[in-house]
Design an enzyme around this catalytic site. Structure first.
Site, short mmCIF file in Angstrom:
data_model
loop_
_atom_site.label_atom_id
_atom_site.label_comp_id
_atom_site.label_asym_id
_atom_site.label_seq_id
_atom_site.Cartn_x
_atom_site.Cartn_y
_atom_site.Cartn_z
N LYS A 102 0.86 -1.20 0.00
CA LYS A 102 0.00 0.00 0.00
C LYS A 102 0.89 1.24 0.00
CE LYS A 102 -4.31 0.80 2.51
NZ LYS A 102 -4.87 0.70 3.86
C1 E4P Z 1 -8.28 1.57 3.94
O1 E4P Z 1 -7.51 0.77 3.48
C2 E4P Z 1 -8.08 2.27 5.22
O2 E4P Z 1 -7.33 1.42 6.05
C3 E4P Z 1 -9.35 2.57 5.96
O3 E4P Z 1 -10.48 2.18 5.22
C4 E4P Z 1 -9.40 3.94 6.53
O4 E4P Z 1 -10.60 4.09 7.22
P1 E4P Z 1 -10.85 5.27 8.27
O5 E4P Z 1 -11.12 6.51 7.51
O6 E4P Z 1 -12.07 4.83 9.04
O7 E4P Z 1 -9.62 5.35 9.13
#
Ligand code: E4P
EC number: 2.2.1.2
Length: 218
Positions: A83
């Site tokens: 990522k």
């Molecule tokens: C996606 O890969 C992220 O880890 C996640 O969906 C972020 O979510 P949040 O905005 O609730 O922290």
């Protein structure tokens, strides 16, 4: 639509994987902080539990360091998806790793133009953050719809839309209606999807009536 779970809690991942409904996992530095265990150990353990893509995020922000970290993470297991953030350096890393055959998830996407760049960089997944956009008063679901339209205009683009920052069951439904390929969902929201008061009420009635029949199925 595929279901990924958005957590670094291996116990919860095991529980959800046992349902057979889990297609992958996403983590991020904040979730790793919460899990409070060595990062690579967590990712290795998750990759043993889940066959599908497991997103592990780089920690650096410059090209050379992100690339080194991404290559190191990719060595943990074949289903690791590296990522990277949606920056110029992140996109460069995405292109390099994708060309090497590593799956890349480009994260922190807040515009359709950013999603187009990620696809051109060869990303396997683009992660538009629905909830965080909603928090600013902008309809996150419109972003999913726009990206769907753009990607459908150019079928040669290799990228799947991974709806992220999902906060509730309605986000899951709307993502599916908008044509997201994947939704990454917190464990509590996945568990909430099964709930409906009329299901509970109807089941209570059926159980009670069946008991009155005095019969057994065995
Ligand atoms: C996606 O890969 C992220 O880890 C996640 O969906 C972020 O979510 P949040 O905005 O609730 O922290």
């Amino acid at each position: 639509m595929k279901f990924f779970v958005d957590t670094a809690d291996v116990t919860e991942i095991r529980e959800l994987a046992a349902t057979g409904l889990l297609d992958g996992v996403t983590t991020n530095p904040s979730l790793i902080l919460k899990a409070n265990r060595p990062f690579k150990e967590i990712i290795a353990e998750i990759c043993e539990v889940v066959d599908g893509p497991v997103s592990a995020e780089v920690a650096s922000t410059d090209y050379d360091d992100m690339l080194r970290e991404g290559r190191s993470l990719a060595k943990i297991a074949p289903n690791v998806t590296v990522k990277v953030p949606l920056t110029w350096d992140g996109l460069r890393v995405c292109k390099t790793l994708s060309d090497e055959g590593t799956m890349v998830n480009v994260t922190l996407c807040f515009s359709a133009a950013q999603a187009l760049l990620a696809a051109k960089a060869g990303a396997s997944f683009i992660s538009p953050f629905i909830g965080r956009l909603d928090d600013t008063g902008i309809d996150g679901m419109e972003l999913i719809q726009d990206i769907r339209t753009i990607y459908d205009n150019y079928p040669e683009l290799p990228t799947e839309i991974l709806a992220a920052s999902i906060r509730n069951a309605n986000h899951v439904k709307a993502s599916a209606l908008a044509g997201a390929d994947v939704a990454t969902i917190p464990p509590s929201v996945i568990k909430s999807l099964v709930k409906h008061p009329l299901t509970d009420k109807g089941l209570e009635q059926f159980v009670a009536d069946w008991a009155k029949t005095g019969q057994s199925i065995d």
